[in-house]
Design an enzyme around this catalytic site. Structure first.
Site, PDB file in Angstrom:
ATOM      1  N   THR A  60       0.859  -1.196   0.000  1.00  0.00           N
ATOM      2  CA  THR A  60       0.000   0.000   0.000  1.00  0.00           C
ATOM      3  C   THR A  60       0.888   1.236   0.000  1.00  0.00           C
ATOM      4  O   THR A  60       1.675   1.422   0.940  1.00  0.00           O
ATOM      5  CB  THR A  60      -0.892  -0.002   1.258  1.00  0.00           C
ATOM      6  OG1 THR A  60      -1.665  -1.201   1.229  1.00  0.00           O
ATOM      7  CG2 THR A  60      -1.815   1.199   1.290  1.00  0.00           C
ATOM      8  N   CYS A 104      -3.162  -1.717   9.224  1.00  0.00           N
ATOM      9  CA  CYS A 104      -3.571  -1.102   7.953  1.00  0.00           C
ATOM     10  C   CYS A 104      -4.438   0.135   8.114  1.00  0.00           C
ATOM     11  O   CYS A 104      -4.013   1.239   7.791  1.00  0.00           O
ATOM     12  CB  CYS A 104      -4.284  -2.132   7.092  1.00  0.00           C
ATOM     13  SG  CYS A 104      -3.265  -3.575   6.795  1.00  0.00           S
ATOM     14  N   PHE A 143     -19.427  -3.844   8.663  1.00  0.00           N
ATOM     15  CA  PHE A 143     -18.548  -2.761   9.137  1.00  0.00           C
ATOM     16  C   PHE A 143     -19.337  -1.642   9.813  1.00  0.00           C
ATOM     17  O   PHE A 143     -18.948  -0.480   9.776  1.00  0.00           O
ATOM     18  CB  PHE A 143     -17.649  -2.235   8.002  1.00  0.00           C
ATOM     19  CG  PHE A 143     -16.351  -2.999   7.951  1.00  0.00           C
ATOM     20  CD1 PHE A 143     -16.344  -4.337   7.605  1.00  0.00           C
ATOM     21  CD2 PHE A 143     -15.159  -2.406   8.325  1.00  0.00           C
ATOM     22  CE1 PHE A 143     -15.171  -5.073   7.613  1.00  0.00           C
ATOM     23  CE2 PHE A 143     -13.973  -3.130   8.333  1.00  0.00           C
ATOM     24  CZ  PHE A 143     -13.983  -4.463   7.978  1.00  0.00           C
TER      25      PHE A 143
HETATM   26  C1  UGA Z   1      -8.136  -4.174   6.316  1.00  0.00           C
HETATM   27  C2  UGA Z   1      -9.113  -4.191   5.145  1.00  0.00           C
HETATM   28  O1  UGA Z   1     -10.377  -4.697   5.575  1.00  0.00           O
HETATM   29  C3  UGA Z   1      -8.595  -5.058   4.008  1.00  0.00           C
HETATM   30  O2  UGA Z   1      -9.481  -5.026   2.908  1.00  0.00           O
HETATM   31  C4  UGA Z   1      -7.215  -4.520   3.597  1.00  0.00           C
HETATM   32  O3  UGA Z   1      -6.640  -5.309   2.566  1.00  0.00           O
HETATM   33  C5  UGA Z   1      -6.284  -4.547   4.816  1.00  0.00           C
HETATM   34  O4  UGA Z   1      -6.845  -3.743   5.856  1.00  0.00           O
HETATM   35  C6  UGA Z   1      -4.962  -4.011   4.366  1.00  0.00           C
HETATM   36  O5  UGA Z   1      -4.897  -2.832   4.013  1.00  0.00           O
HETATM   37  O6  UGA Z   1      -4.006  -4.775   4.281  1.00  0.00           O
HETATM   38  P1  UGA Z   1      -7.585  -5.873   8.323  1.00  0.00           P
HETATM   39  O7  UGA Z   1      -6.609  -4.849   8.818  1.00  0.00           O
HETATM   40  O8  UGA Z   1      -7.199  -7.303   8.272  1.00  0.00           O
HETATM   41  O9  UGA Z   1      -8.061  -5.510   6.819  1.00  0.00           O
HETATM   42  O10 UGA Z   1      -8.832  -5.757   9.284  1.00  0.00           O
HETATM   43  P2  UGA Z   1     -10.388  -5.466   9.164  1.00  0.00           P
HETATM   44  O11 UGA Z   1     -11.133  -6.732   9.086  1.00  0.00           O
HETATM   45  O12 UGA Z   1     -10.659  -4.445   8.111  1.00  0.00           O
HETATM   46  O13 UGA Z   1     -10.656  -4.813  10.595  1.00  0.00           O
HETATM   47  C7  UGA Z   1     -10.002  -3.599  10.956  1.00  0.00           C
HETATM   48  C8  UGA Z   1     -10.396  -3.168  12.337  1.00  0.00           C
HETATM   49  O14 UGA Z   1     -11.724  -2.667  12.345  1.00  0.00           O
HETATM   50  C9  UGA Z   1     -10.346  -4.256  13.412  1.00  0.00           C
HETATM   51  O15 UGA Z   1      -9.769  -3.710  14.574  1.00  0.00           O
HETATM   52  C10 UGA Z   1     -11.816  -4.577  13.637  1.00  0.00           C
HETATM   53  O16 UGA Z   1     -12.061  -5.077  14.921  1.00  0.00           O
HETATM   54  C11 UGA Z   1     -12.448  -3.218  13.430  1.00  0.00           C
HETATM   55  N1  UGA Z   1     -13.889  -3.256  13.061  1.00  0.00           N
HETATM   56  C12 UGA Z   1     -14.287  -3.875  11.935  1.00  0.00           C
HETATM   57  C13 UGA Z   1     -14.817  -2.611  13.873  1.00  0.00           C
HETATM   58  O17 UGA Z   1     -14.479  -2.026  14.913  1.00  0.00           O
HETATM   59  N2  UGA Z   1     -16.146  -2.630  13.508  1.00  0.00           N
HETATM   60  C14 UGA Z   1     -16.569  -3.253  12.380  1.00  0.00           C
HETATM   61  O18 UGA Z   1     -17.785  -3.218  12.118  1.00  0.00           O
HETATM   62  C15 UGA Z   1     -15.620  -3.895  11.577  1.00  0.00           C
END
Ligand code: UGA
Length: 435
Positions: free
Chosen positions: A121, A262, A251
């Site tokens: 990225t 990320c 989300f």
């Molecule tokens: C994120 C993106 O979702 C991916 O598409 C992207 O490729 C990746 O970053 C990256 O740039 O490499 P990731 O960091 O694995 O993926 O995690 P997510 O599943 O997006 O969750 C991110 C954070 O948001 C977590 O702390 C999760 O607990 C939080 N979250 C998620 C919430 O607080 N509420 C929600 O409704 C969803």
């Protein structure tokens, strides 16, 4: 096809394994010798469901090798750049030293017609600059951002929502596009949408996708703040607005906020880059997204301290969950770990337990007490915090837990428990943005 993957962190190790599983001959290269040793032994250096098995299968089958020598990548038709772009030590911008280092090390082995494929990225404008630096070799650069989520990394690589190819000139990149199509042949055969575009768009697709997701989470957390002073229930609100297909329910889980390697650093790097470009105002709102997010951690710690009448000193707290999300051992910018630290600093004794992230957390926060199980964490606790919504915690039985702990107060920082069930079992339940 012979491929190389430069950088064997989260992205690179998964990508190399997935490409080998598609039948390519892949060499993964990383400067970290200890990491290379583990990968060679077929063991993933981090927790990712399914990775260990696919890794050991592809290593044993001979399709996947690892090396700390870039010379091993020579002769590959395509080289994927999968190194990290962390937040700079000073400021909000992305640290591109690993990307620059990877390109520099590749240049001596590049041949005319080879393809360098960026997956990291990067701030918009980076691909253009890197393309210039490899031009004298006759190799070409294509930017192919990665959208995988931790915890679903293999599936997201082999069955992505979409593929984006950023090229120098859309009209004259047919050979490069065809080469990448060949690499992803079986992925494309599943009907995966593919967009061929210019470098800037490809770079922006990645950061804007993460910025959108971060904004969605902070939006619902902002609603949680309003709910907290009005007595409304943010989870019901999310269900109700989520039924509108234009909004969607995913989300929209309010709680402790987002973390990880990320989303937080990507929105900061995006703002920093926009400011450099003179359009900082366009993404000014991302500062607010960040601020809302950080306020949730403060709120969780505040709920705990309030439960001790404003003074946590000498009190015992069980904190369940340290990873930034379930099914991960990653504690980078983890809200759960941040809350653990805040409570520790406020004088509480924090007994933390995470099914996978105890060791990664211990490395960065050795002052916390780490328990080996829920039972051990709650033994002396006066209050329990659910900080990461692992299934094991979502499935806890309130009546059973009550037999293992003196605590009768639970702070559900992820809104992952049913308040009625816990209250009926005699617990004082605090959620986030719910009465
Ligand atoms: C994120 C993106 O979702 C991916 O598409 C992207 O490729 C990746 O970053 C990256 O740039 O490499 P990731 O960091 O694995 O993926 O995690 P997510 O599943 O997006 O969750 C991110 C954070 O948001 C977590 O702390 C999760 O607990 C939080 N979250 C998620 C919430 O607080 N509420 C929600 O409704 C969803």
């Amino acid at each position: 096809m012979k491929l190389s993957v430069i950088g064997c962190g989260y992205l690179g190790a998964v990508h190399a394994t997935a490409m080998a599983s598609l039948g390519h001959e892949v060499v993964g290269v990383d400067v970290d010798a200890a990491r290379i040793e583990m990968l060679r032994a077929g063991r993933a250096p981090f927790f990712e469901p399914g990775l260990d098995q696919l890794l050991s299968e592809t290593v044993q089958g001979g399709a996947l090798t690892f090396s700390s020598e870039i010379s091993e990548a020579a002769g590959a038709a395509a080289h994927f750049i999968a190194v990290g772009t962390p937040q700079r030590a000073e400021g909000d911008g992305a640290d591109l030293s690993y990307v620059d280092g990877a390109i520099e090390s590749l240049i001596p082995i590049l041949r005319p017609g080879d393809l360098v494929i960026g997956k990291s990225t990067v701030p918009v404008g980076t691909a253009n600059r890197l393309a210039e630096s490899i031009r004298p070799t006759g190799a070409h650069l294509l930017w192919n951002p990665e959208f995988l989520r931790e915890g679903f990394a293999i599936k997201d690589t082999l069955e992505p929502d979409r593929l984006v190819y950023g090229v120098a000139n859309v009209g004259s990149a047919a050979d490069d596009v065809a080469l990448l199509d060949q690499i992803y042949r079986s992925v494309l055969a599943k009907g995966t949408p593919r967009i061929v575009t210019d470098y800037a768009t490809a770079e922006l697709v990645k950061v804007s996708a993460n910025a959108f997701l971060a904004t969605k989470i902070s939006f619902i957390n902002a609603m949680a703040e309003i709910a907290e002073v009005t007595g409304a229930d943010v989870t019901q609100l999310a269900d109700a607005i989520g039924f509108d297909a234009r909004i969607g329910r995913r989300f929209l889980n309010a709680g402790i906020g987002f973390g990880g390697g990320c989303l937080p650093k990507d929105i900061r790097a995006f703002s920093a880059r926009a400011e450099e470009l003179g359009v900082g105002q366009a993404v000014q709102f991302l500062h607010e997204v960040d601020a809302i997010n950080l306020r949730r951690r403060h709120r969780v710690a505040g709920l705990v301290i309030d439960a001790f009448d404003g003074d946590a000193r000498g009190h015992h707290v069980a904190l369940l969950g340290l990873a930034f999300k379930p099914d991960s051992d990653d504690t980078r910018d983890s809200p759960a770990l941040d809350v653990a630290r805040r409570l520790h600093e406020a004088g509480a004794t924090v007994h933390a337990f995470d099914p996978a992230a105890n060791e990664t957390a211990r490395r960065v926060a050795p002052d916390l007490r780490f328990a080996n199980s829920v039972d051990e964490a709650v033994q002396r606790a006066e209050l329990i915090v659910i900080a990461t919504e692992w299934k094991q915690f979502r499935d806890l039985s309130p009546s059973e837990l009550a037999t293992q702990t003196p605590a009768r107060t639970i702070v559900d920082a992820r809104n992952c428990l049913d308040p009625a069930t816990w209250r009926a079992a005699g617990w004082t339940y605090h959620g986030m943005g719910r009465p």
